[in-house]
Design a protein around this motif. Structure first.
Motif, short mmCIF file in Angstrom:
data_model
loop_
_atom_site.label_atom_id
_atom_site.label_comp_id
_atom_site.label_asym_id
_atom_site.label_seq_id
_atom_site.Cartn_x
_atom_site.Cartn_y
_atom_site.Cartn_z
N LEU A 6 0.78 -1.13 -0.09
CA LEU A 6 -0.09 0.13 -0.11
C LEU A 6 0.91 1.34 0.13
CD1 LEU A 6 -2.98 1.07 0.03
CD2 LEU A 6 -2.70 1.02 2.50
N GLU A 35 -0.97 1.01 6.50
CA GLU A 35 0.46 0.90 6.10
C GLU A 35 1.16 0.19 6.89
OE1 GLU A 35 2.38 4.41 4.95
OE2 GLU A 35 0.94 4.75 3.21
N ILE A 40 -4.24 -6.07 4.05
CA ILE A 40 -4.91 -5.09 3.91
C ILE A 40 -6.28 -5.52 3.52
CG2 ILE A 40 -5.61 -3.06 2.29
CD1 ILE A 40 -3.04 -2.66 4.33
N GLN A 45 -8.04 -2.91 -1.18
CA GLN A 45 -7.22 -3.47 -2.34
C GLN A 45 -8.04 -3.10 -3.65
OE1 GLN A 45 -6.60 -7.66 -1.99
NE2 GLN A 45 -5.53 -7.64 -0.16
N THR A 48 -7.84 0.58 -4.28
CA THR A 48 -6.56 0.87 -4.91
C THR A 48 -6.44 0.77 -6.36
OG1 THR A 48 -5.39 -1.25 -4.23
CG2 THR A 48 -5.32 0.66 -2.90
#
Length: 81
Positions: A6, A35, A40, A45, A48
């Motif tokens: 990340l 982070e 995560i 995910q 992103t």
């Protein structure tokens, strides 16, 4: 995706943590926790990937970009989901 992944994703956009938190719709504290996490959440995910695709859309719409390149890129972005 790990917290380190990340962090690398964020840095690829040259974003500060505040901007990444805002784009992902979470508080700065929550983003910092992500982070530092070993893993995560799936929703982060996917977010992103969505943000990355949004940034890449102009290049993907270019007629000179071949189909194989696009498929490889999408495969790499989604391989851990």
């Amino acid at each position: 995706m790990t917290g380190n992944d990340l962090r690398l994703w964020r840095k690829s956009f040259c974003w500060r943590r505040e901007r990444a938190a805002q784009e992902l719709g979470v508080s700065l504290r929550t983003y910092k926790d992500y982070e530092n996490a070993a893993g995560i959440k799936r929703s982060i995910q996917l977010a992103t990937i969505a943000l990355s695709l949004k940034d890449l859309l102009p290049a993907l719409q270019n007629a000179d970009t071949d189909r194989e390149t696009v498929l490889n890129l999408l495969h790499e972005m989604t391989r851990e989901i």
